[in-house]
Design a protein around this motif. Structure first.
Motif, short mmCIF file in Angstrom:
data_model
loop_
_atom_site.label_atom_id
_atom_site.label_comp_id
_atom_site.label_asym_id
_atom_site.label_seq_id
_atom_site.Cartn_x
_atom_site.Cartn_y
_atom_site.Cartn_z
N VAL A 194 73.39 3.95 27.22
CA VAL A 194 73.16 2.73 26.05
C VAL A 194 74.69 3.09 25.77
O VAL A 194 74.76 4.09 24.96
N LEU A 253 66.84 -0.84 24.71
CA LEU A 253 67.50 -0.20 25.35
C LEU A 253 67.21 1.52 25.92
O LEU A 253 66.53 1.38 26.38
N GLU A 254 67.98 2.16 24.47
CA GLU A 254 67.71 3.16 24.19
C GLU A 254 66.23 3.49 24.52
O GLU A 254 65.84 4.75 25.10
N ALA A 294 71.06 -2.61 21.70
CA ALA A 294 70.40 -1.95 22.26
C ALA A 294 70.00 -0.17 21.64
O ALA A 294 69.35 0.73 22.37
N GLY A 311 73.46 -1.70 29.00
CA GLY A 311 72.69 -0.08 29.41
C GLY A 311 72.70 -0.42 31.54
O GLY A 311 72.43 -1.57 31.89
#
Length: 394
Positions: free
Chosen positions: A54, A47-48, A44, A65
């Protein structure tokens, strides 16, 4: 849009070192099904950082995501699994598992890494129009209820709509970086049956005063093997395996009961139903013929993985473009099971197989390791597949 504009192997040449670092980090820090808290947080956070929207905690430790680009109304979902297995690692590698009795013996560390590699590339290049949903799934190894079903029950497809879904598993025995493709049924359904045969116990010297469940079970084991040979169409494939038998404690005692456990596998819903019906009927009838009774606990596990024709044709085009048709082959039927089948019951899609090396240890083996030479290939494939899917006209 020309093929040269889509992701290629050359585009991931510079990412090989970072992909290897991520994969080996995940390998050293495995988490079992329903325990993937740190792995999910790791995914996470990356991805952020790359600009994805997310959502955490989908169906447990699942992470999704989402990245939207332009005004395109098409959407794609790509799934990677994250969990490890309760196996003591015996590879001796410098990045071997730090968690006693836990290891990535099925390559989910590689699956997660490849999708992260594609995620970074797609966010950086944004060479598509539409929505990419990247699904990082927990608990693939858990059995029923699995992470896939839990994510679906948590509204996965309502919250993150998609036109099709794709997934991948590594394939020991095939050259690293090669692909194996198959339309239609690919991997078997997997059901577990627990049969308890109840008789009448007594002294071994007076069998006429008993109903011997051991003898009934022995006859049943042999009779169960006739189901595939005499009830299933010879052009179909099925397996009925008696994996365990437990009963009795002493040689001079006929026990009250015996318990059998079965693994039942097939490649079509119709054969799956036939197997259950015949196992139930044969077991009850045979036991009754000896004066015994039975209890049958029939547990349906993962369904058949059935790849849809259009999505498999499309994915095959993508891998042919990426690695050349000489590195793509037809995948044989695989009697193992996979909970990606649950997703395919809701959405059209394709489950691919990626070679892990001719000399790779088999899956679920203490000496297994994901082949890092396949990381860039898998990441490039996911990126190209997403781009191609979202540039196709609806």
């Amino acid at each position: 849009m020309q093929q040269s504009n889509f992701a290629s192997l050359a585009d991931f040449e510079a990412s090989k070192a970072s992909l290897k670092e991520i994969r080996q980090h995940l390998h050293a820090n495995p988490e079992l099904s329903f325990e993937e808290e740190k792995t999910a947080a790791f995914v996470a956070e990356k991805l952020e950082a790359w600009g994805y929207e997310v959502t955490r905690g989908v169906g447990g430790h699942g992470v999704v995501g989402r990245l939207r680009v332009g005004q395109g109304n098409r959407s794609i979902a790509i799934r990677a699994d994250m969990d490890a297995l309760p196996i003591h690692e015996a590879t001796g590698l410098p990045y071997a598992s730090k968690a006693q009795g836990k290891m990535h013996a099925c390559g989910h560390d590689g699956h997660t890494t490849m999708l992260l590699g594609a995620a970074e590339y797609l966010a950086r290049t944004k060479n598509f129009e539409g929505t990419v949903n990247l699904i990082f799934q927990p608990a693939e190894e858990a059995g029923v209820p699995s992470g896939a079903q839990k994510m679906i029950d948590d509204g996965l497809f309502e919250r993150f709509p998609c036109d099709a879904i794709f997934g991948l598993h590594n394939h020991p025995g095939a050259p690293a970086g090669s692909f194996l493709m198959r339309s239609g049924p690919l991997m078997a359904s997997s059901d577990t049956v627990v049969i308890t045969v109840r008789g009448k116990g007594g002294h071994a010297s007076r069998p006429h005063l008993t109903i011997d469940p051991v003898m009934v079970s022995a006859s049943l084991i042999m009779s169960l093997q006739t189901i595939v040979s005499r009830n299933v169409d010879p052009t179909e494939t099925a397996v009925v395996t008696v994996g365990s038998i437990h009963g009795g404690e002493a040689s001079n005692v006929i026990p009250e009961s015996v318990t059998l456990t079965l693994s039942v596998r097939s490649f079509s819903p119709a054969v799956r139903d036939l197997l259950e019906r015949r196992i139930r009927d044969l077991t009850a009838t045979l036991a009754a013929s000896y004066g015994a009774t039975v209890e049958i606990d029939y547990q349906r596990g993962y369904p058949v993985v059935v790849n849809s024709a259009d999505e498999t044709e499309f994915a095959t085009e993508v891998v042919n473009e990426l690695v050349g048709a000489e590195n793509v082959s037809v995948c044989p039927l695989i009697p193992g099971s996979e909970d990606f089948a649950c997703f395919l019951e809701h959405k059209p899609g394709c489950f691919l197989r990626l070679g892990n090396g001719v000399d790779s240890a088999i899956l679920h083996n203490p000496k297994y390791d994901f082949n890092d030479d396949s990381l860039a290939v898998g990441a490039a494939m996911w990126a190209r597949l997403a781009e191609r899917f979202l540039w196709r006209p609806r």
